[in-house]
Design a protein around this motif. Structure first.
Motif, PDB file in Angstrom:
ATOM      1  N   ARG A  77     -10.807  10.809   3.081  1.00 22.53           N
ATOM      2  CA  ARG A  77     -11.474   9.606   3.084  1.00 22.53           C
ATOM      3  C   ARG A  77     -12.566   9.715   1.975  1.00 22.53           C
ATOM      4  O   ARG A  77     -12.841   8.803   1.067  1.00 22.53           O
ATOM      5  CB  ARG A  77     -11.823   8.820   4.016  1.00 22.53           C
ATOM      6  CG  ARG A  77     -12.528   7.543   4.115  1.00 22.53           C
ATOM      7  CD  ARG A  77     -13.060   7.223   5.481  1.00 22.53           C
ATOM      8  NE  ARG A  77     -14.151   8.119   6.082  1.00 22.53           N
ATOM      9  CZ  ARG A  77     -15.317   7.996   6.036  1.00 22.53           C
ATOM     10  NH1 ARG A  77     -15.822   7.443   5.195  1.00 22.53           N
ATOM     11  NH2 ARG A  77     -16.153   8.764   6.604  1.00 22.53           N
ATOM     12  N   GLY A  98     -13.080   3.759  -3.939  1.00 22.76           N
ATOM     13  CA  GLY A  98     -12.500   3.354  -2.679  1.00 22.76           C
ATOM     14  C   GLY A  98     -13.454   2.788  -1.541  1.00 22.76           C
ATOM     15  O   GLY A  98     -14.587   3.230  -1.498  1.00 22.76           O
ATOM     16  N   ARG A  99     -13.116   1.813  -1.083  1.00 20.52           N
ATOM     17  CA  ARG A  99     -13.912   1.067   0.099  1.00 20.52           C
ATOM     18  C   ARG A  99     -12.864   1.124   1.383  1.00 20.52           C
ATOM     19  O   ARG A  99     -11.922   0.535   1.600  1.00 20.52           O
ATOM     20  CB  ARG A  99     -14.217  -0.142  -0.205  1.00 20.52           C
ATOM     21  CG  ARG A  99     -15.157  -0.281  -1.477  1.00 20.52           C
ATOM     22  CD  ARG A  99     -15.457  -1.897  -1.781  1.00 20.52           C
ATOM     23  NE  ARG A  99     -14.232  -2.891  -1.946  1.00 20.52           N
ATOM     24  CZ  ARG A  99     -13.174  -2.595  -2.936  1.00 20.52           C
ATOM     25  NH1 ARG A  99     -13.439  -1.896  -3.920  1.00 20.52           N
ATOM     26  NH2 ARG A  99     -12.214  -3.772  -2.919  1.00 20.52           N
ATOM     27  N   SER A 100     -13.420   2.004   2.105  1.00 16.58           N
ATOM     28  CA  SER A 100     -12.546   2.290   3.371  1.00 16.58           C
ATOM     29  C   SER A 100     -12.915   0.994   4.411  1.00 16.58           C
ATOM     30  O   SER A 100     -14.285   0.834   4.819  1.00 16.58           O
ATOM     31  CB  SER A 100     -13.222   3.704   4.030  1.00 16.58           C
ATOM     32  OG  SER A 100     -12.470   3.690   5.218  1.00 16.58           O
ATOM     33  N   HIS A 142       1.044  -1.225  -0.053  1.00 21.23           N
ATOM     34  CA  HIS A 142       0.136  -0.009   0.019  1.00 21.23           C
ATOM     35  C   HIS A 142       0.980   1.314   0.049  1.00 21.23           C
ATOM     36  O   HIS A 142       2.226   1.077   0.185  1.00 21.23           O
ATOM     37  CB  HIS A 142      -0.949   0.164   1.184  1.00 21.23           C
ATOM     38  CG  HIS A 142      -0.260   0.160   2.360  1.00 21.23           C
ATOM     39  ND1 HIS A 142       0.361  -0.989   3.214  1.00 21.23           N
ATOM     40  CD2 HIS A 142       0.014   1.344   3.225  1.00 21.23           C
ATOM     41  CE1 HIS A 142       0.741  -0.381   4.370  1.00 21.23           C
ATOM     42  NE2 HIS A 142       0.574   1.078   4.511  1.00 21.23           N
ATOM     43  N   ILE A 161      -7.924   2.394   2.653  1.00 21.48           N
ATOM     44  CA  ILE A 161      -9.049   2.466   1.701  1.00 21.48           C
ATOM     45  C   ILE A 161      -8.362   1.470   0.443  1.00 21.48           C
ATOM     46  O   ILE A 161      -7.249   1.615  -0.259  1.00 21.48           O
ATOM     47  CB  ILE A 161      -9.158   3.924   0.893  1.00 21.48           C
ATOM     48  CG1 ILE A 161      -9.388   4.855   2.073  1.00 21.48           C
ATOM     49  CG2 ILE A 161     -10.079   3.909   0.060  1.00 21.48           C
ATOM     50  CD1 ILE A 161      -9.350   6.353   1.707  1.00 21.48           C
ATOM     51  N   ARG A 162      -9.269   0.554   0.021  1.00 20.62           N
ATOM     52  CA  ARG A 162      -9.096  -0.400  -0.972  1.00 20.62           C
ATOM     53  C   ARG A 162      -9.663  -0.122  -2.248  1.00 20.62           C
ATOM     54  O   ARG A 162     -10.996   0.554  -2.173  1.00 20.62           O
ATOM     55  CB  ARG A 162      -9.329  -1.833  -0.373  1.00 20.62           C
ATOM     56  CG  ARG A 162      -8.583  -2.220   1.133  1.00 20.62           C
ATOM     57  CD  ARG A 162      -8.176  -3.578   1.047  1.00 20.62           C
ATOM     58  NE  ARG A 162      -7.864  -3.677   2.325  1.00 20.62           N
ATOM     59  CZ  ARG A 162      -6.349  -3.757   2.476  1.00 20.62           C
ATOM     60  NH1 ARG A 162      -5.545  -3.311   1.461  1.00 20.62           N
ATOM     61  NH2 ARG A 162      -5.848  -3.857   3.721  1.00 20.62           N
ATOM     62  N   PHE A 163      -8.914  -0.208  -3.311  1.00 15.27           N
ATOM     63  CA  PHE A 163      -9.521   0.150  -4.486  1.00 15.27           C
ATOM     64  C   PHE A 163      -9.376  -1.205  -5.370  1.00 15.27           C
ATOM     65  O   PHE A 163      -8.876  -2.422  -4.858  1.00 15.27           O
ATOM     66  CB  PHE A 163      -8.484   0.814  -5.365  1.00 15.27           C
ATOM     67  CG  PHE A 163      -8.481   2.364  -4.500  1.00 15.27           C
ATOM     68  CD1 PHE A 163      -9.207   3.204  -4.627  1.00 15.27           C
ATOM     69  CD2 PHE A 163      -7.266   2.340  -3.543  1.00 15.27           C
ATOM     70  CE1 PHE A 163      -9.332   4.403  -3.856  1.00 15.27           C
ATOM     71  CE2 PHE A 163      -7.290   3.777  -2.846  1.00 15.27           C
ATOM     72  CZ  PHE A 163      -8.295   4.761  -3.087  1.00 15.27           C
ATOM     73  N   TYR A 214     -11.630  10.077  -1.893  1.00 20.52           N
ATOM     74  CA  TYR A 214     -11.227   8.755  -2.561  1.00 20.52           C
ATOM     75  C   TYR A 214     -12.162   7.665  -2.640  1.00 20.52           C
ATOM     76  O   TYR A 214     -12.288   6.911  -3.682  1.00 20.52           O
ATOM     77  CB  TYR A 214      -9.853   8.113  -1.883  1.00 20.52           C
ATOM     78  CG  TYR A 214      -8.739   9.088  -2.176  1.00 20.52           C
ATOM     79  CD1 TYR A 214      -8.099   8.970  -3.174  1.00 20.52           C
ATOM     80  CD2 TYR A 214      -8.176   9.988  -1.290  1.00 20.52           C
ATOM     81  CE1 TYR A 214      -7.116   9.912  -3.740  1.00 20.52           C
ATOM     82  CE2 TYR A 214      -7.030  10.848  -1.270  1.00 20.52           C
ATOM     83  CZ  TYR A 214      -6.379  10.566  -2.556  1.00 20.52           C
ATOM     84  OH  TYR A 214      -5.344  11.435  -3.102  1.00 20.52           O
ATOM     85  N   GLU A 215     -13.033   7.747  -1.817  1.00 17.45           N
ATOM     86  CA  GLU A 215     -14.283   6.857  -1.929  1.00 17.45           C
ATOM     87  C   GLU A 215     -15.281   7.318  -2.893  1.00 17.45           C
ATOM     88  O   GLU A 215     -15.903   6.544  -3.964  1.00 17.45           O
ATOM     89  CB  GLU A 215     -15.238   6.816  -0.632  1.00 17.45           C
ATOM     90  CG  GLU A 215     -14.529   5.908   0.637  1.00 17.45           C
ATOM     91  CD  GLU A 215     -14.954   5.879   1.925  1.00 17.45           C
ATOM     92  OE1 GLU A 215     -15.027   5.024   2.621  1.00 17.45           O
ATOM     93  OE2 GLU A 215     -15.764   6.963   2.111  1.00 17.45           O
ATOM     94  N   ALA A 245      -4.123  -0.331  -2.282  1.00 16.87           N
ATOM     95  CA  ALA A 245      -4.658   0.330  -0.986  1.00 16.87           C
ATOM     96  C   ALA A 245      -4.064   1.773  -0.947  1.00 16.87           C
ATOM     97  O   ALA A 245      -2.670   1.630  -1.184  1.00 16.87           O
ATOM     98  CB  ALA A 245      -4.382  -0.718   0.046  1.00 16.87           C
TER      99      ALA A 245
END
Length: 126
Positions: A17, A26-28, A5, A44-46, A20-21, A51
């Motif tokens: 946050r 992105g998923r926090s 990451h 935050i994962r994409f 990016y979401e 990440a």
């Protein structure tokens, strides 16, 4: 080997946050808080394995010289030149600063660039 990451210091963790979401899907994960150290973060994962860890600390309060040595930007691939235009215009309409308009670069990429809520450059690539 793969990159685990990247991490980014922030002053306003929630605004970064949300950015990016909202704009990069992105998923926090849950917020991590260490009150003893004055530290908070989100992962935050994409799409895929990418990440970004966004972090805030009471001990990190000042931005260095801009531009300066170190990380330059983060880049998201959106799939097409049309998607670059669409997302760039969406960000502009929502009041974000466009750093560079959609264009073909000298090294063959089609991209634009926008500043996140804290001024960090984010490339949007086809």
């Amino acid at each position: 080997m793969k990159l685990g990451h990247a991490a980014l210091w922030c002053a306003d963790l929630e605004a970064v946050r949300t950015f990016y979401e909202t704009y990069f899907n992105g998923r926090s994960g849950p917020k991590y808080v260490n009150p003893t150290k004055g530290f908070e973060s989100y992962f935050i994962r994409f799409e895929g394995d990418a990440a970004l860890e966004i972090m805030r600390s009471t001990q990190v309060v000042e931005r260095g010289a801009t531009p300066g040595l170190g990380w330059c930007h983060i880049s998201f691939t959106v799939g097409s030149e049309e998607a670059v235009h669409t997302l760039t215009e969406h960000l502009r309409a929502d009041g974000y600063r466009i750093l560079s308009e959609p264009r073909r670069t000298g090294d063959g990429f089609y991209e634009s660039s926008v500043a996140d809520p804290e001024g960090n450059p984010v490339e949007i690539c086809a």
